[in-house]
Design a protein around this motif. Structure first.
Motif, PDB file in Angstrom:
ATOM      1  N   VAL A 135      10.061 -12.845 -32.783  1.00 27.61           N
ATOM      2  CA  VAL A 135       9.695 -13.435 -34.075  1.00 27.61           C
ATOM      3  C   VAL A 135      10.690 -13.009 -35.151  1.00 27.61           C
ATOM      4  O   VAL A 135      11.029 -13.802 -36.044  1.00 27.61           O
ATOM      5  CB  VAL A 135       8.256 -13.045 -34.470  1.00 27.61           C
ATOM      6  CG1 VAL A 135       7.934 -13.491 -35.898  1.00 27.61           C
ATOM      7  CG2 VAL A 135       7.252 -13.675 -33.505  1.00 27.61           C
ATOM      8  N   PHE A 136      11.203 -11.783 -35.054  1.00 26.94           N
ATOM      9  CA  PHE A 136      12.195 -11.348 -36.043  1.00 26.94           C
ATOM     10  C   PHE A 136      13.487 -12.146 -35.915  1.00 26.94           C
ATOM     11  O   PHE A 136      14.097 -12.526 -36.923  1.00 26.94           O
ATOM     12  CB  PHE A 136      12.477  -9.856 -35.903  1.00 26.94           C
ATOM     13  CG  PHE A 136      13.504  -9.369 -36.890  1.00 26.94           C
ATOM     14  CD1 PHE A 136      13.270  -9.462 -38.251  1.00 26.94           C
ATOM     15  CD2 PHE A 136      14.714  -8.849 -36.452  1.00 26.94           C
ATOM     16  CE1 PHE A 136      14.225  -9.044 -39.172  1.00 26.94           C
ATOM     17  CE2 PHE A 136      15.671  -8.420 -37.365  1.00 26.94           C
ATOM     18  CZ  PHE A 136      15.431  -8.523 -38.729  1.00 26.94           C
ATOM     19  N   ALA A 137      13.912 -12.408 -34.683  1.00 23.05           N
ATOM     20  CA  ALA A 137      15.102 -13.249 -34.500  1.00 23.05           C
ATOM     21  C   ALA A 137      14.888 -14.619 -35.113  1.00 23.05           C
ATOM     22  O   ALA A 137      15.783 -15.174 -35.774  1.00 23.05           O
ATOM     23  CB  ALA A 137      15.432 -13.368 -33.014  1.00 23.05           C
ATOM     24  N   LEU A 138      13.707 -15.181 -34.918  1.00 22.73           N
ATOM     25  CA  LEU A 138      13.387 -16.477 -35.508  1.00 22.73           C
ATOM     26  C   LEU A 138      13.351 -16.423 -37.032  1.00 22.73           C
ATOM     27  O   LEU A 138      13.775 -17.366 -37.714  1.00 22.73           O
ATOM     28  CB  LEU A 138      12.029 -16.965 -34.982  1.00 22.73           C
ATOM     29  CG  LEU A 138      12.025 -17.434 -33.526  1.00 22.73           C
ATOM     30  CD1 LEU A 138      10.598 -17.527 -33.002  1.00 22.73           C
ATOM     31  CD2 LEU A 138      12.726 -18.779 -33.397  1.00 22.73           C
ATOM     32  N   LEU A 139      12.873 -15.301 -37.580  1.00 22.26           N
ATOM     33  CA  LEU A 139      12.853 -15.132 -39.028  1.00 22.26           C
ATOM     34  C   LEU A 139      14.267 -15.157 -39.596  1.00 22.26           C
ATOM     35  O   LEU A 139      14.531 -15.800 -40.622  1.00 22.26           O
ATOM     36  CB  LEU A 139      12.158 -13.815 -39.394  1.00 22.26           C
ATOM     37  CG  LEU A 139      12.102 -13.457 -40.889  1.00 22.26           C
ATOM     38  CD1 LEU A 139      11.284 -14.491 -41.664  1.00 22.26           C
ATOM     39  CD2 LEU A 139      11.498 -12.055 -41.084  1.00 22.26           C
ATOM     40  N   CYS A 140      15.183 -14.498 -38.935  1.00 23.96           N
ATOM     41  CA  CYS A 140      16.576 -14.507 -39.389  1.00 23.96           C
ATOM     42  C   CYS A 140      17.162 -15.914 -39.352  1.00 23.96           C
ATOM     43  O   CYS A 140      17.895 -16.317 -40.263  1.00 23.96           O
ATOM     44  CB  CYS A 140      17.411 -13.563 -38.530  1.00 23.96           C
ATOM     45  SG  CYS A 140      17.156 -11.814 -38.894  1.00 23.96           S
ATOM     46  N   ILE A 141      16.850 -16.664 -38.309  1.00 28.63           N
ATOM     47  CA  ILE A 141      17.326 -18.045 -38.227  1.00 28.63           C
ATOM     48  C   ILE A 141      16.719 -18.885 -39.348  1.00 28.63           C
ATOM     49  O   ILE A 141      17.390 -19.739 -39.938  1.00 28.63           O
ATOM     50  CB  ILE A 141      16.979 -18.638 -36.849  1.00 28.63           C
ATOM     51  CG1 ILE A 141      17.774 -17.927 -35.741  1.00 28.63           C
ATOM     52  CG2 ILE A 141      17.274 -20.141 -36.816  1.00 28.63           C
ATOM     53  CD1 ILE A 141      17.342 -18.305 -34.333  1.00 28.63           C
ATOM     54  N   GLN A 142      15.438 -18.659 -39.654  1.00 32.86           N
ATOM     55  CA  GLN A 142      14.780 -19.376 -40.734  1.00 32.86           C
ATOM     56  C   GLN A 142      15.412 -19.072 -42.082  1.00 32.86           C
ATOM     57  O   GLN A 142      15.580 -19.954 -42.926  1.00 32.86           O
ATOM     58  CB  GLN A 142      13.286 -19.019 -40.774  1.00 32.86           C
ATOM     59  CG  GLN A 142      12.460 -19.585 -39.640  1.00 32.86           C
ATOM     60  CD  GLN A 142      12.077 -21.043 -39.861  1.00 32.86           C
ATOM     61  OE1 GLN A 142      12.249 -21.605 -40.939  1.00 32.86           O
ATOM     62  NE2 GLN A 142      11.555 -21.667 -38.809  1.00 32.86           N
ATOM     63  N   LEU A 143      15.769 -17.817 -42.295  1.00 33.86           N
ATOM     64  CA  LEU A 143      16.323 -17.404 -43.589  1.00 33.86           C
ATOM     65  C   LEU A 143      17.772 -17.833 -43.749  1.00 33.86           C
ATOM     66  O   LEU A 143      18.311 -17.850 -44.857  1.00 33.86           O
ATOM     67  CB  LEU A 143      16.201 -15.890 -43.765  1.00 33.86           C
ATOM     68  CG  LEU A 143      14.777 -15.350 -43.888  1.00 33.86           C
ATOM     69  CD1 LEU A 143      14.796 -13.825 -43.951  1.00 33.86           C
ATOM     70  CD2 LEU A 143      14.062 -15.924 -45.106  1.00 33.86           C
ATOM     71  N   GLY A 144      18.413 -18.180 -42.658  1.00 39.66           N
ATOM     72  CA  GLY A 144      19.787 -18.650 -42.725  1.00 39.66           C
ATOM     73  C   GLY A 144      20.781 -17.516 -42.832  1.00 39.66           C
ATOM     74  O   GLY A 144      20.456 -16.342 -42.712  1.00 39.66           O
ATOM     75  N   GLY A 145      22.031 -17.869 -43.060  1.00 40.30           N
ATOM     76  CA  GLY A 145      23.098 -16.875 -43.069  1.00 40.30           C
ATOM     77  C   GLY A 145      23.337 -16.226 -44.397  1.00 40.30           C
ATOM     78  O   GLY A 145      24.464 -15.845 -44.695  1.00 40.30           O
ATOM     79  N   GLY A 146      22.321 -16.100 -45.210  1.00 36.61           N
ATOM     80  CA  GLY A 146      22.501 -15.513 -46.527  1.00 36.61           C
ATOM     81  C   GLY A 146      22.127 -14.053 -46.587  1.00 36.61           C
ATOM     82  O   GLY A 146      21.934 -13.370 -45.584  1.00 36.61           O
ATOM     83  N   ASP A 147      22.020 -13.559 -47.814  1.00 37.38           N
ATOM     84  CA  ASP A 147      21.779 -12.136 -48.023  1.00 37.38           C
ATOM     85  C   ASP A 147      20.409 -11.680 -47.531  1.00 37.38           C
ATOM     86  O   ASP A 147      20.238 -10.535 -47.134  1.00 37.38           O
ATOM     87  CB  ASP A 147      21.914 -11.802 -49.513  1.00 37.38           C
ATOM     88  CG  ASP A 147      23.319 -12.063 -50.037  1.00 37.38           C
ATOM     89  OD1 ASP A 147      24.268 -11.978 -49.237  1.00 37.38           O
ATOM     90  OD2 ASP A 147      23.460 -12.358 -51.234  1.00 37.38           O
ATOM     91  N   GLU A 148      19.395 -12.579 -47.569  1.00 36.52           N
ATOM     92  CA  GLU A 148      18.053 -12.191 -47.141  1.00 36.52           C
ATOM     93  C   GLU A 148      18.014 -11.851 -45.658  1.00 36.52           C
ATOM     94  O   GLU A 148      17.339 -10.912 -45.232  1.00 36.52           O
ATOM     95  CB  GLU A 148      17.049 -13.315 -47.439  1.00 36.52           C
ATOM     96  CG  GLU A 148      16.775 -13.516 -48.910  1.00 36.52           C
ATOM     97  CD  GLU A 148      17.836 -14.358 -49.594  1.00 36.52           C
ATOM     98  OE1 GLU A 148      17.791 -14.463 -50.829  1.00 36.52           O
ATOM     99  OE2 GLU A 148      18.704 -14.907 -48.881  1.00 36.52           O
TER     100      GLU A 148
END
Length: 435
Positions: A135-148
């Motif tokens: 789920v954390f990997a998916l969260l990173c994909i959702q947030l995109g390649g930005g600072d978040e």
């Protein structure tokens, strides 16, 4: 745009609304069904042509609020005392995150979700740890390649690392942490940053235990170890695609000879991962230096030929078929520098997988997103940037697209995202087509 064989690597690369536990009368499965049902219909109307012909319109805002309330309850359930409830919530979030783009919902709750996932990784059992890492990997994909995404990765990288290198931890949890470490670093780390180097080294420590000893003998695999080696090697290979040329040269010299020996592994999935990694490394080596060649290439090709024609009856039929197919491709590339293109269609668009690099990147996202990969290719600006698709298509210009625009504006105004876009432009082979 035709693929350029040489020189494409010219330089390095607040709180949440609480749900009411146990009083809604709805099970987690029902919650998930409602969430997916809504997101498979109403939400798509913000970005694609509505095929209706004047029928009553769904109250989009009300439907959106109802769905978000259910997602909030899933997040709230991550803090439940019951492991069963937490696992069900993680599975619901996994399905929702993989099947839809939820940036607007998650950007305001990313720290809450990250805190909950960190708690599951630190205190949960093996199954919960594995689910939380995914789920954390998916969260990173959702947030995109930005600072978040980078902020979240720095927050959870220590616990992902701890689990990965813990020999007493669940194998499934370690595998999931390896994949999450690779994907989150790929999405969030700068091309030549410290995070990249650290993550490469951590993943190496996981799969190098499969390497032959000084006498050239492969170690006897421990139960489940091959799955961990495979996950770590594939995650490592993903990060290799964004390595600067100077680092890549060192990795080639260190790993290619050892990986050749691992082609004799007793595990078919690990053998295949090794073969694909060898092809990827050779491709990257040739991109740096057109005169690049594999040491003892004759021996390598003989081994690849043997695997490409393997008829060992002790192996399962499907395993033999899969192995022969993959190793025919690897052998053909090593001998002829030729890659068999694959076309991926989604909506009215398509991308070409025309190199081992693009295959590893696409496969990595597919492993995490599963059947949702095509939806993300259509609507997630991060994946569309990586694969050179441009902004998401709006097929009906009268349809509002505020959500997509907000996501895109955020990403493209992010300095970190711009840096990674610059690097990816260097390794992009073909532009996607619209049919």
């Amino acid at each position: 745009m035709p693929r350029s064989k040489k020189g494409k690597r010219g330089s390095s690369k607040p709180g949440i609304k609480n749900g009411v536990k146990g009083e809604s009368g709805a099970s987690d499965d029902e919650l998930m069904s409602d969430i997916l049902s809504h997101y498979s219909s109403a939400s798509e109307g913000t970005s694609v042509l509505d095929e209706g012909t004047g029928g009553e319109q769904v109250d989009e805002q009300t439907a959106q609020e109802e769905t978000e309330d259910k997602l909030k309850q899933c997040i709230d359930n991550l803090m439940d005392k019951s492991a069963k409830t937490r696992l069900a919530a993680l599975e619901s979030l996994r399905q929702a995150f993989s099947s839809r783009v939820l940036y607007d919902f998650l950007i305001e709750r990313r720290l809450t979700v990250s805190d909950c996932l960190e708690r599951s990784l630190k205190k949960g059992g093996g199954e919960e740890q594995a689910a939380a890492a995914t789920v954390f990997a998916l969260l990173c994909i959702q947030l995109g390649g930005g600072d978040e995404a980078e902020e979240g990765f720095k927050m959870l990288r220590p616990i992902l690392t701890t689990i990965l290198i813990d020999n007493t931890a669940s194998i499934a949890a370690r595998q999931s942490c390896a994949r999450a470490l690779g994907m989150c670093c790929y999405v969030s780390s700068a091309e030549d940053g410290e995070d990249l180097i650290k993550s490469l080294a951590l993943l190496e420590s996981a799969f190098m235990t499969s390497y032959p000893n000084r006498e050239g003998t492969l170690p006897t695999p421990k139960p489940g170890s091959a799955g961990l080696h495979t996950a770590a090697l594939q995650a490592w290979s993903l990060l290799v695609t964004i390595c600067p040329a100077s680092k890549l040269t060192v990795l080639l010299d260190l790993h290619l000879p050892k990986l050749q020996a691992c082609l004799q592994s007793s595990d078919v999935n690990y053998r295949i991962a090794v073969g694909e990694t060898i092809a990827l490394l050779v491709e990257l080596g040739r991109d740096i230096d057109e005169e690049f060649d594999v040491e003892d290439s004759e021996s390598l090709c003989e081994c690849l030929k043997s695997l490409a024609t393997d008829s060992n009856k002790h192996r399962a039929k499907n395993d033999r078929r899969k192995q022969r197919s993959i190793f025919r491709e690897v052998l053909h590339y090593i001998e002829n520098e030729d890659f068999t293109d694959e076309k991926i269609r989604f909506g009215v668009e398509r991308i070409y997988i025309d190199s081992w690099m693009r295959r590893r990147i696409y496969d990595a996202f597919k492993e995490i997103l599963e059947s949702g990969v095509r939806h993300h290719l259509q609507f997630n600006p991060l994946l569309r940037d990586i694969f050179g698709l441009g902004p998401p298509l709006i097929l009906d210009t009268s349809v509002k697209s505020n959500k997509i625009s907000r996501f895109e504006k955020h990403l493209f105004n992010s300095a970190a995202f711009k840096a990674r876009t610059k690097q990816r432009n260097k390794v992009r082979d073909k532009r996607a087509d619209v049919m």
